[in-house]
Design an enzyme around this catalytic site. Structure first.
Site, PDB file in Angstrom:
ATOM      1  N   ASP A  46      34.394 120.276 -36.387  1.00 44.85           N
ATOM      2  CA  ASP A  46      34.114 120.437 -34.958  1.00 44.85           C
ATOM      3  C   ASP A  46      35.026 121.540 -34.412  1.00 44.85           C
ATOM      4  O   ASP A  46      36.138 121.736 -34.904  1.00 44.85           O
ATOM      5  CB  ASP A  46      34.387 119.125 -34.206  1.00 44.85           C
ATOM      6  CG  ASP A  46      33.638 119.041 -32.874  1.00 44.85           C
ATOM      7  OD1 ASP A  46      32.658 118.272 -32.798  1.00 44.85           O
ATOM      8  OD2 ASP A  46      34.035 119.751 -31.920  1.00 44.85           O
TER       9      ASP A  46
ATOM     10  N   ASN B 149      24.510 120.075 -36.861  1.00 47.96           N
ATOM     11  CA  ASN B 149      24.261 119.241 -35.685  1.00 47.96           C
ATOM     12  C   ASN B 149      24.724 119.850 -34.357  1.00 47.96           C
ATOM     13  O   ASN B 149      24.439 119.298 -33.304  1.00 47.96           O
ATOM     14  CB  ASN B 149      24.962 117.891 -35.948  1.00 47.96           C
ATOM     15  CG  ASN B 149      24.983 116.993 -34.756  1.00 47.96           C
ATOM     16  OD1 ASN B 149      23.941 116.512 -34.328  1.00 47.96           O
ATOM     17  ND2 ASN B 149      26.164 116.788 -34.196  1.00 47.96           N
TER      18      ASN B 149
ATOM     19  N   TYR C 128      17.899 127.393 -24.977  1.00 47.18           N
ATOM     20  CA  TYR C 128      18.087 126.137 -25.717  1.00 47.18           C
ATOM     21  C   TYR C 128      16.768 125.725 -26.378  1.00 47.18           C
ATOM     22  O   TYR C 128      16.717 125.461 -27.582  1.00 47.18           O
ATOM     23  CB  TYR C 128      18.570 125.048 -24.758  1.00 47.18           C
ATOM     24  CG  TYR C 128      18.793 123.693 -25.412  1.00 47.18           C
ATOM     25  CD1 TYR C 128      19.882 123.472 -26.239  1.00 47.18           C
ATOM     26  CD2 TYR C 128      17.907 122.642 -25.196  1.00 47.18           C
ATOM     27  CE1 TYR C 128      20.087 122.228 -26.839  1.00 47.18           C
ATOM     28  CE2 TYR C 128      18.106 121.401 -25.780  1.00 47.18           C
ATOM     29  CZ  TYR C 128      19.203 121.199 -26.598  1.00 47.18           C
ATOM     30  OH  TYR C 128      19.403 119.975 -27.200  1.00 47.18           O
TER      31      TYR C 128
ATOM     32  N   LYS D  99      15.883 125.552 -30.371  1.00 44.23           N
ATOM     33  CA  LYS D  99      15.528 124.281 -31.008  1.00 44.23           C
ATOM     34  C   LYS D  99      14.137 124.355 -31.648  1.00 44.23           C
ATOM     35  O   LYS D  99      13.901 123.732 -32.691  1.00 44.23           O
ATOM     36  CB  LYS D  99      15.614 123.137 -29.995  1.00 44.23           C
ATOM     37  CG  LYS D  99      17.045 122.866 -29.514  1.00 44.23           C
ATOM     38  CD  LYS D  99      17.967 122.466 -30.663  1.00 44.23           C
ATOM     39  CE  LYS D  99      19.321 121.986 -30.190  1.00 44.23           C
ATOM     40  NZ  LYS D  99      20.184 121.522 -31.292  1.00 44.23           N
TER      41      LYS D  99
ATOM     42  N   THR E 132      25.605 111.238 -24.563  1.00 44.12           N
ATOM     43  CA  THR E 132      26.699 111.910 -25.287  1.00 44.12           C
ATOM     44  C   THR E 132      27.478 112.795 -24.308  1.00 44.12           C
ATOM     45  O   THR E 132      27.248 112.756 -23.104  1.00 44.12           O
ATOM     46  CB  THR E 132      26.130 112.793 -26.414  1.00 44.12           C
ATOM     47  OG1 THR E 132      25.427 113.883 -25.802  1.00 44.12           O
ATOM     48  CG2 THR E 132      25.189 112.037 -27.331  1.00 44.12           C
TER      49      THR E 132
HETATM   50  N1  LIG Z   1      22.402 114.249 -26.117  1.00 49.91           N
HETATM   51  C1  LIG Z   1      21.114 114.532 -25.996  1.00 49.91           C
HETATM   52  O1  LIG Z   1      20.444 114.042 -25.080  1.00 49.91           O
HETATM   53  C2  LIG Z   1      20.455 115.426 -26.986  1.00 49.91           C
HETATM   54  C3  LIG Z   1      19.050 115.559 -26.923  1.00 49.91           C
HETATM   55  C4  LIG Z   1      18.428 116.393 -27.830  1.00 49.91           C
HETATM   56  C5  LIG Z   1      19.165 117.069 -28.781  1.00 49.91           C
HETATM   57  N2  LIG Z   1      20.519 116.925 -28.824  1.00 49.91           N
HETATM   58  C6  LIG Z   1      21.254 117.677 -29.844  1.00 49.91           C
HETATM   59  O2  LIG Z   1      22.128 116.824 -30.538  1.00 49.91           O
HETATM   60  C7  LIG Z   1      23.182 117.621 -31.094  1.00 49.91           C
HETATM   61  C8  LIG Z   1      24.518 116.920 -30.870  1.00 49.91           C
HETATM   62  O3  LIG Z   1      24.788 116.918 -29.480  1.00 49.91           O
HETATM   63  P1  LIG Z   1      25.410 115.668 -28.717  1.00 49.91           P
HETATM   64  O4  LIG Z   1      24.410 115.268 -27.717  1.00 49.91           O
HETATM   65  O5  LIG Z   1      25.937 114.694 -29.669  1.00 49.91           O
HETATM   66  O6  LIG Z   1      26.559 116.420 -27.901  1.00 49.91           O
HETATM   67  P2  LIG Z   1      28.157 116.270 -27.878  1.00 49.91           P
HETATM   68  O7  LIG Z   1      28.611 117.296 -26.910  1.00 49.91           O
HETATM   69  O8  LIG Z   1      28.538 114.855 -27.636  1.00 49.91           O
HETATM   70  O9  LIG Z   1      28.606 116.684 -29.358  1.00 49.91           O
HETATM   71  C9  LIG Z   1      28.534 118.023 -29.782  1.00 49.91           C
HETATM   72  C10 LIG Z   1      29.793 118.396 -30.546  1.00 49.91           C
HETATM   73  O10 LIG Z   1      29.648 119.762 -30.986  1.00 49.91           O
HETATM   74  C11 LIG Z   1      30.916 120.393 -30.858  1.00 49.91           C
HETATM   75  N3  LIG Z   1      30.732 121.855 -30.763  1.00 49.91           N
HETATM   76  C12 LIG Z   1      30.304 122.572 -29.698  1.00 49.91           C
HETATM   77  N4  LIG Z   1      30.299 123.880 -30.014  1.00 49.91           N
HETATM   78  C13 LIG Z   1      30.728 123.979 -31.296  1.00 49.91           C
HETATM   79  C14 LIG Z   1      30.935 125.072 -32.191  1.00 49.91           C
HETATM   80  N5  LIG Z   1      30.707 126.333 -31.801  1.00 49.91           N
HETATM   81  N6  LIG Z   1      31.357 124.802 -33.456  1.00 49.91           N
HETATM   82  C15 LIG Z   1      31.607 123.537 -33.842  1.00 49.91           C
HETATM   83  N7  LIG Z   1      31.455 122.460 -33.034  1.00 49.91           N
HETATM   84  C16 LIG Z   1      31.013 122.679 -31.777  1.00 49.91           C
HETATM   85  C17 LIG Z   1      31.526 119.792 -29.600  1.00 49.91           C
HETATM   86  O11 LIG Z   1      32.943 119.969 -29.583  1.00 49.91           O
HETATM   87  C18 LIG Z   1      31.080 118.343 -29.706  1.00 49.91           C
HETATM   88  O12 LIG Z   1      32.071 117.556 -30.367  1.00 49.91           O
HETATM   89  C19 LIG Z   1      23.061 118.989 -30.443  1.00 49.91           C
HETATM   90  O13 LIG Z   1      22.440 119.883 -31.349  1.00 49.91           O
HETATM   91  C20 LIG Z   1      22.149 118.756 -29.265  1.00 49.91           C
HETATM   92  O14 LIG Z   1      21.427 119.901 -28.910  1.00 49.91           O
HETATM   93  C21 LIG Z   1      21.171 116.116 -27.958  1.00 49.91           C
END
Ligand SMILES: NC(=O)c1ccc[n+]([C@@H]2O[C@H](COP(=O)([O-])OP(=O)(O)OC[C@H]3O[C@@H](n4cnc5c(N)ncnc54)[C@H](O)[C@@H]3O)[C@@H](O)[C@H]2O)c1
Length: 267
Positions: free
Chosen positions: A37, A90, A156, A160, A191
């Site tokens: 991360d 992710n 975004y 995706k 999240t």
């Molecule tokens: N939460 C939602 O509703 C949702 C919906 C659809 C898709 N997603 C996708 O799920 C995935 C995870 O997101 P989440 O919701 O768990 O968010 P989150 O913010 O809780 O977790 C994301 C993590 O990625 C890390 N991060 C950010 N930029 C980074 C980088 N350049 N290098 C390494 N780490 C980095 C952050 O520090 C964080 O710990 C993402 O791809 C997001 O697009 C989430």
């Protein structure tokens, strides 16, 4: 990959949310996990938490925009854990604003973080999986990559949609080579993703994929990831409603777009 015990997983963005949940669930199944991360403290914290489940878990700082960081991560993994079986790409960030107001530099940042990060990961980890003739890749896309329901986060959604296309192409290539591919498409999950939204231009309101769609717990998504790896499932939709939306769009794309436009304009 029916038997997970003793396998080794690498997860980007594992310090929070969906990545964290997958790390904890995989560790509970006996998987050694590398939690990568950009936030070092979060990565270390989740690795520590995961290791309570009895496997070797390592936290590391890694920016998915940095090719060399992936190479270093691979070297550390091979030295400390011997091999890699599961790669979960992710990380996702959100670039928001009206389409004409998001600067090119912001588009580039979003595409680099959400899409090219997977290309970097593939260049480093795929040769290892191909050589050993086994493994599983999980790419986190989004409902936003499956159909258009909003125009205020175009970079975004586009990134995706590209992740979905990349994952499908990879599945064509890798399934005959005994490597599984999962394309994880979450709807709303509770999240910290709101911390990674960058707004450009005039203030805008973010629209959810469907009115009333439940905000689900990341832990349930972690369990879906484990099941998908076990059963070699390609497409994981976290919300059953997403399937119905896709069917509606496939049946009548013109009407679907007209309905979505009306819903946005009337909101
Ligand atoms: N939460 C939602 O509703 C949702 C919906 C659809 C898709 N997603 C996708 O799920 C995935 C995870 O997101 P989440 O919701 O768990 O968010 P989150 O913010 O809780 O977790 C994301 C993590 O990625 C890390 N991060 C950010 N930029 C980074 C980088 N350049 N290098 C390494 N780490 C980095 C952050 O520090 C964080 O710990 C993402 O791809 C997001 O697009 C989430």
């Amino acid at each position: 990959m029916e038997h997970l015990s003793g396998k080794v997983a690498f997860i980007t963005g594992g310090g929070s949310g969906i990545g964290r949940a997958a790390a904890l669930d995989l560790a509970a199944q006996g998987v050694h996990v590398v939690v990568a991360d950009i936030d070092r403290d979060r990565a270390m914290g989740v690795a520590d938490e995961a290791s309570w489940r009895g496997t070797d878990c390592i936290g590391m700082e890694l920016d998915v925009n940095d090719q060399e960081a992936f190479e270093t991560a691979r070297d550390v993994m091979l030295r400390r854990l011997g091999h890699v079986d599961i790669v979960m790409n992710n990380v996702g960030i959100v670039s928001a604003g009206l389409p004409e107001q998001i600067p090119v530099e912001e588009w580039e940042r979003c595409m680099s973080t959400n899409l090219l990060s997977m290309v970097r990961s593939n260049s480093v980890f795929l040769p290892l999986l191909l050589e050993q003739g086994s493994g599983h890749i999980v790419n986190t896309a989004s409902a936003a990559g499956l159909f258009a329901y909003a125009y205020e986060r175009t970079p975004y959604s586009v990134s995706k949609a590209a992740v979905v296309a990349l994952s499908e192409a990879l599945a064509l290539y890798l399934h005959p080579r005994n490597i599984g591919v999962t394309c994880l498409c979450p709807g709303p999950v509770a999240t910290n993703i709101h911390q990674h939204v960058t707004f450009s231009g005039a203030p805008i309101r973010m629209r959810p994929p469907m009115k009333g769609m439940n905000l689900i717990d990341p832990a349930s998504v972690g369990a879906m990831v484990v099941d998908a790896i076990r059963n070699n499932t390609f497409l994981v939709l976290t919300h059953p409603e997403l399937h119905d939306i896709l069917v509606r769009r496939a049946n009548d794309p013109e009407q679907f777009l007209a309905d979505e436009t009306k819903a946005i304009e009337e909101a």
